[in-house]
Scaffold this active site. Structure first.
Site, short mmCIF file in Angstrom:
data_model
loop_
_atom_site.label_atom_id
_atom_site.label_comp_id
_atom_site.label_asym_id
_atom_site.label_seq_id
_atom_site.Cartn_x
_atom_site.Cartn_y
_atom_site.Cartn_z
N SER A 37 -47.85 5.61 39.35
CA SER A 37 -48.92 4.64 39.11
C SER A 37 -50.26 5.26 39.46
O SER A 37 -50.38 6.01 40.44
CB SER A 37 -48.68 3.39 39.96
OG SER A 37 -49.69 2.44 39.77
N CYS B 259 -47.47 -6.38 46.62
CA CYS B 259 -46.89 -7.04 45.44
C CYS B 259 -46.07 -8.26 45.83
O CYS B 259 -45.66 -9.03 44.97
CB CYS B 259 -45.98 -6.05 44.69
SG CYS B 259 -46.83 -4.55 44.19
#
Length: 387
Positions: free
Chosen positions: A200, A329
């Site tokens: 990412s 998250c």
């Protein structure tokens, strides 16, 4: 004083990344699928970024596929591999410390008839190689293991795991979630036995909303997003040129002087840990995970039993210090800390755990200020909690 110690959640962008994103938004803004000069110029940025990533991983450019980030990369790897290889078997293995972007797809695959098996970890968060060896069977088609855990910084023996898979289930694909490992370690998938690798951009000072998946050329993967056939049909949709170009710039910069950057992070980690141990002489403090240099250089997870994580987090926030109570998250969900639970950590410690994470520009003064505020806040909050 403002001290940002939540780099495992996200990072600020390098200046080179900012410049690249602005340029590809405002000047070279063409659609890379267009055949005119603007499109060709945009396509050149995508090609350059793919080359940067491929050279760093020592893989072929055609094995790099850009995505919207780590979650999509993980989903594509898991669902794509499972669906493409179902005739070979239906057994999938994963570690007990995986991120929700792996565990949730595993739940979906189980609902679809796959046999999903969770491999346990020890108190340091390290995968049991013996349990993995016993779980590998001829029906195993996929194994997924997180390189660096995002909450406690445990590092898995990826090369050993790759060798075990080749020896005991040579037909299985090996997926590695390297989202917290990229930019901290030199990663060479071919040498390490990795077939699929997720990464990412925003964890390495790149843009949010962009990532990549390495897919070994021989690996069978079924695309999950269908449309115009971009990226050789593996991931359709107009390429996110600013994000991709920014990701390439971030990878290039983060690996420049890597050893120096990592040594600095370990120095910061040692300074923070030493201060926490001093605080532990008068207040109960429990540091989780592997020993200093064995674990990742940028993450320290610590419990302050008697103080709820959210309470200490906001107390530090009031003093300009930004930390995390777990994975960014998952923090909006009222759920137990599954990472620490898998490591055998008791509930009181799980409910009082704080994650500190830093980067190569975190300073000694910032850590000293953080420790000063912890020394002030922890005793006070514990006294308040007892009332």
């Amino acid at each position: 004083m403002e001290v940002y110690l939540d780099h495992a959640a996200t990072t600020w962008c390098y200046k080179s990344v900012q410049d690249m994103v602005v340029r590809t938004m405002m000047e070279d803004y063409g659609n890379p699928s267009s055949m005119h000069r603007k499109g060709v110029a945009a396509e050149a940025y995508v090609k350059k970024a793919r080359g940067i990533v491929a050279r760093q991983l020592k893989v072929r450019e055609k094995e790099i596929f850009f995505t919207s980030g780590g979650t999509e990369s993980n989903n594509l790897a898991l669902a794509g591999a499972a669906w493409a290889n179902r005739r070979q078997g239906n057994r999938i293995l994963f570690s007990a410390l995986e991120h929700a972007a792996v565990k949730e797809p595993m739940k979906r695959l189980k609902e679809q008839g796959y046999e999903t098996v969770e491999i346990p970890v020890d108190r340091q968060g390290v995968l049991s190689l013996e349990a993995l060896r016993e779980a590998l069977t001829p029906e195993t088609i996929l194994v997924s293991v997180m390189y660096v855990n995002n909450e406690v910084g445990s590092v898995q023996p990826i090369e050993e795991i790759g060798a075990l898979i080749r020896e005991n289930a040579p037909g299985a694909l090996f997926h590695v979630d390297a989202i917290q490992a990229l930019g901290k370690y030199k990663i060479h998938p071919a040498r390490m036995g990795i077939d699929l690798l997720s990464a990412s951009g925003h964890k390495i000072h790149g843009p949010k909303g962009v990532g990549f998946l390495y897919i070994r050329e021989q690996a069978k993967i079924q695309p999950q997003i269908l449309g115009g056939g971009q990226q050789s049909g593996m991931r359709s949709g107009t390429d996110n040129v600013p994000g991709i170009a920014g990701l390439g710039a971030a990878v290039e910069e983060v690996y420049r002087d890597l050893e120096k950057r990592v040594d600095h992070m370990y120095h910061i980690k040692e300074l923070l840990t030493a201060g926490l141990n001093r605080l532990g002489e008068t207040e109960k403090v429990v540091i989780h995970g592997m020993s200093l240099r064995a674990g990742a250089p940028h993450i320290v997870n610590v419990s302050f039993p008697g103080i709820r994580s959210e309470v200490l987090l906001h107390a530090l926030e009031d003093r300009g210090i930004y930390v995390s109570a777990g994975s960014a998250c998952s923090t909006h969900k009222r759920q137990k800390n599954t990472t620490l639970a898998a490591m055998g950590v008791d509930q009181a410690q799980r409910e009082s755990a704080i994650r500190f994470s830093f980067c190569e520009e975190t300073t000694e003064d910032e850590i000293r200020y953080c420790l000063q505020e912890l020394e002030r806040s922890v005793p006070m909050l514990k006294r308040y909690a007892r009332r």
